[in-house]
Design an enzyme around this catalytic site. Sequence first.
Site, short mmCIF file in Angstrom:
data_model
loop_
_atom_site.label_atom_id
_atom_site.label_comp_id
_atom_site.label_asym_id
_atom_site.label_seq_id
_atom_site.Cartn_x
_atom_site.Cartn_y
_atom_site.Cartn_z
N CYS A 41 -26.42 -14.46 45.15
CA CYS A 41 -27.63 -14.39 44.33
C CYS A 41 -27.40 -15.26 43.10
O CYS A 41 -26.57 -14.93 42.25
CB CYS A 41 -27.92 -12.95 43.93
SG CYS A 41 -29.44 -12.76 42.97
N GLY A 42 -28.12 -16.37 43.01
CA GLY A 42 -27.92 -17.30 41.90
C GLY A 42 -28.33 -16.72 40.57
O GLY A 42 -27.58 -16.79 39.59
N HIS A 43 -29.54 -16.14 40.52
CA HIS A 43 -29.97 -15.55 39.25
C HIS A 43 -29.07 -14.37 38.89
O HIS A 43 -28.79 -14.11 37.73
CB HIS A 43 -31.45 -15.12 39.31
CG HIS A 43 -31.64 -13.68 39.67
ND1 HIS A 43 -31.85 -13.25 40.96
CD2 HIS A 43 -31.64 -12.55 38.90
CE1 HIS A 43 -31.97 -11.94 40.98
NE2 HIS A 43 -31.85 -11.48 39.74
N HIS A 81 -35.62 -15.13 53.46
CA HIS A 81 -36.36 -15.58 52.29
C HIS A 81 -37.32 -16.70 52.71
O HIS A 81 -36.98 -17.51 53.59
CB HIS A 81 -35.44 -16.17 51.22
CG HIS A 81 -34.54 -15.17 50.54
ND1 HIS A 81 -33.47 -14.59 51.18
CD2 HIS A 81 -34.53 -14.70 49.26
CE1 HIS A 81 -32.84 -13.79 50.34
NE2 HIS A 81 -33.45 -13.83 49.18
N ASP A 117 -39.88 -13.49 43.79
CA ASP A 117 -38.85 -13.81 42.80
C ASP A 117 -39.51 -14.35 41.55
O ASP A 117 -40.23 -15.34 41.59
CB ASP A 117 -37.88 -14.84 43.38
CG ASP A 117 -36.56 -14.91 42.63
OD1 ASP A 117 -36.57 -14.67 41.41
OD2 ASP A 117 -35.53 -15.21 43.26
N CYS A 152 -35.21 -18.91 41.71
CA CYS A 152 -34.30 -18.55 42.79
C CYS A 152 -33.15 -19.54 42.88
O CYS A 152 -33.34 -20.70 43.27
CB CYS A 152 -35.03 -18.44 44.13
SG CYS A 152 -33.96 -17.79 45.45
N GLY A 153 -31.95 -19.05 42.55
CA GLY A 153 -30.79 -19.93 42.55
C GLY A 153 -30.35 -20.36 43.94
O GLY A 153 -30.10 -21.55 44.19
N THR A 154 -30.26 -19.42 44.89
CA THR A 154 -29.88 -19.80 46.25
C THR A 154 -30.99 -20.60 46.92
O THR A 154 -30.73 -21.48 47.73
CB THR A 154 -29.51 -18.57 47.10
OG1 THR A 154 -30.59 -17.64 47.10
CG2 THR A 154 -28.25 -17.90 46.56
#
Length: 309
Positions: free
Chosen positions: A92-94, A207, A226, A230-232
């Site tokens: 999870c990037g965020h 996603h 989101d 979204c980082g990923t």
Amino acid sequence: MNRFIQRIPVIDSHTGGEPTRVVLSGGPDLGGGSVADMLAVFRDRHDAFRRAVILEPRGSDVLVGALLVPPSNAACAAGVIFFDNVQCIGMCGHGIMGLVVTLAHLGRIGPGAHLIETPAGIVTATLHEDESVSVENVPTWRAAKAARVEVAGVGVVTGDVAYGGNWFFIADECDRPFDCANLEHLTDFAWRTRLAVNAQGFPEVDHVILGHGSRNFVLCPGKAYDRSPCGTGTSARLACLAADGRLAENELFTQESIIGSVFRGSYRWLDRANGIIAPTIRGRAFVTSEATLMIDPRDPFCFGLSSPL
């Protein structure tokens, strides 16, 4: 009378509007090993803990949990298992950004680069002097270009399938503007698309990204959108741009979320022949609260209320 109540200390933050809840302690015994090993135990044996932390009445469908666990790699500052309202997620990037500002808030880390072990692999998170966070993500690639799926009530939708720590279907098409006035329609469109993608050859995708240019709408596995870019997902889009030759190595790309928050990303090639990149995403996160969750076994809803999808 309260001796049976379980207390779980947490710190909440948000990254570009998307919340993260870091569980500091009080989690179940996961037996050690790699973070991926511990995730398997957590997922298979302790789903009630996930539900208690994330779901109403203590949480919400949009919240992402981050359980701190001991890293198996001694070079890592932390290990973390991410989970949402329906499942565990690999990366999870965020959430990494929220975790980093939380660890800094606690005085456990300072500015600089820190290794974080996730179930998807080790990532490098850098806390900058301006308190923004950049994350060099796990290896990322596009698995399918211009996949066509027949979406119920919509017709044919074309998009790329890519991995950025989670699996994404990325479609640059929808019949409504990408703004908050159309959230209900965008959610319905994206959910129908995900069901079609899963049924028509890509069951791993959980996603969906809809977007034109640098603005996007991201639907997460539990049907919540989101709030961050979204980082990923931004990582997955970078892989597609790189594969198509539309973004040069180390060139900056700006991704804007449906609410207007921004991540900036770039990439370097890991394996140009096979389209594998190392993406780096930069954004800002802010601590919003410190709290102690209380799980009372006498409470009939102590393990959360699940929302039907």
